[in-house]
Design an enzyme around this catalytic site. Structure first.
Site, mmCIF file in Angstrom:
data_model
loop_
_atom_site.group_PDB
_atom_site.id
_atom_site.type_symbol
_atom_site.label_atom_id
_atom_site.label_comp_id
_atom_site.label_asym_id
_atom_site.label_seq_id
_atom_site.Cartn_x
_atom_site.Cartn_y
_atom_site.Cartn_z
ATOM 1 N N CYS A 91 59.951 -33.138 28.228
ATOM 2 C CA CYS A 91 59.876 -32.549 26.892
ATOM 3 C C CYS A 91 61.290 -32.368 26.346
ATOM 4 O O CYS A 91 62.139 -31.761 27.004
ATOM 5 C CB CYS A 91 59.147 -31.206 26.954
ATOM 6 S SG CYS A 91 59.143 -30.326 25.379
ATOM 7 N N CYS A 94 61.895 -28.307 25.845
ATOM 8 C CA CYS A 94 61.978 -27.328 26.942
ATOM 9 C C CYS A 94 62.270 -27.940 28.302
ATOM 10 O O CYS A 94 62.504 -27.217 29.258
ATOM 11 C CB CYS A 94 60.695 -26.499 27.010
ATOM 12 S SG CYS A 94 59.310 -27.341 27.828
ATOM 13 N N CYS A 140 53.068 -29.753 24.486
ATOM 14 C CA CYS A 140 53.703 -29.517 25.783
ATOM 15 C C CYS A 140 53.011 -28.341 26.467
ATOM 16 O O CYS A 140 52.785 -27.300 25.852
ATOM 17 C CB CYS A 140 55.181 -29.225 25.573
ATOM 18 S SG CYS A 140 56.027 -28.692 27.088
ATOM 19 N N CYS A 143 55.926 -25.307 26.502
ATOM 20 C CA CYS A 143 56.484 -24.669 25.304
ATOM 21 C C CYS A 143 55.564 -24.768 24.091
ATOM 22 O O CYS A 143 55.897 -24.249 23.033
ATOM 23 C CB CYS A 143 57.855 -25.267 24.971
ATOM 24 S SG CYS A 143 57.804 -26.922 24.243
ATOM 25 N N CYS A 163 49.767 -41.022 22.322
ATOM 26 C CA CYS A 163 50.643 -41.604 21.303
ATOM 27 C C CYS A 163 51.703 -40.554 20.962
ATOM 28 O O CYS A 163 51.424 -39.596 20.243
ATOM 29 C CB CYS A 163 49.786 -41.959 20.088
ATOM 30 S SG CYS A 163 50.696 -42.758 18.768
#
Ligand code: FE
Length: 175
Positions: A91, A94, A140, A143, A163
């Site tokens: 990510c 985070c 995510c 986060c 996607c």
């Protein structure tokens, strides 16, 4: 003119002004923005519940726009849509581990596409009825930042297509 377009114009003009500079990279691959985020971690799985003000203060404008305002990068413009290296995707907000390159496939849709996430808890799913469509948003798992959407037209074995937006992914090549 809104801030987003001013930012894009500023990016376009930067090389002409002779001030284009690659972000300074730390030894561990984190750029300066991520070093400013005390919660950025590629190992800590603790769920984060942070204010919009916090995210705006630590994320670059493009990451903030996608992750916190559910924006979408233009197709075929992101750094990973046709990226083929072996490694891991984290990510961009985070540091949470999201995908491995083994689950990435060439979807030709213009965005990086994966047929599965690294684990069941690495991402979460949210019903999205915006823009006159019913879609499933992928966020995510640490986060809650927006990553993209998931569709049912992926390849075996899952037949799913995550996607994703390149802007909110960080790729770390395998040694
Ligand atoms: Fe995250």
């Amino acid at each position: 003119m809104n801030l987003k377009y001013m930012y894009i114009i500023a990016l376009a003009l930067a090389p002409m002004a002779g001030c284009a500079q690659a972000p300074e990279t730390a030894k561990d691959g984190m750029n300066e923005t991520k070093k400013d985020n005390p919660y950025y971690s590629r190992t800590d799985k603790t769920k984060l519940d942070l204010s919009d003000e916090f995210w705006q203060s630590v994320l670059s404008e493009d990451v903030y726009y996608i992750a916190r305002k559910k924006g979408t990068e233009r197709a075929f413009t992101g750094k990973y849509w046709d990226h083929e290296g072996l490694g891991d995707y984290y990510c961009g907000a985070c540091g949470n581990h999201l995908f491995v390159s083994d689950s990435k496939f060439a979807s030709q849709c213009g965005w990086p596409s994966f047929f599965e996430a690294i684990s069941e808890t690495s991402v979460e799913y949210v019903r999205d009825s915006s823009h006159g469509m019913i879609r499933t948003e992928v966020v995510c798992g640490r986060c809650d930042g927006h990553l993209g959407h998931i569709f049912d037209d992926g390849p075996p074995p899952t037949h799913k297509r995550f996607c994703m937006n390149s802007v909110v992914l960080d790729f770390e090549p395998k040694d």
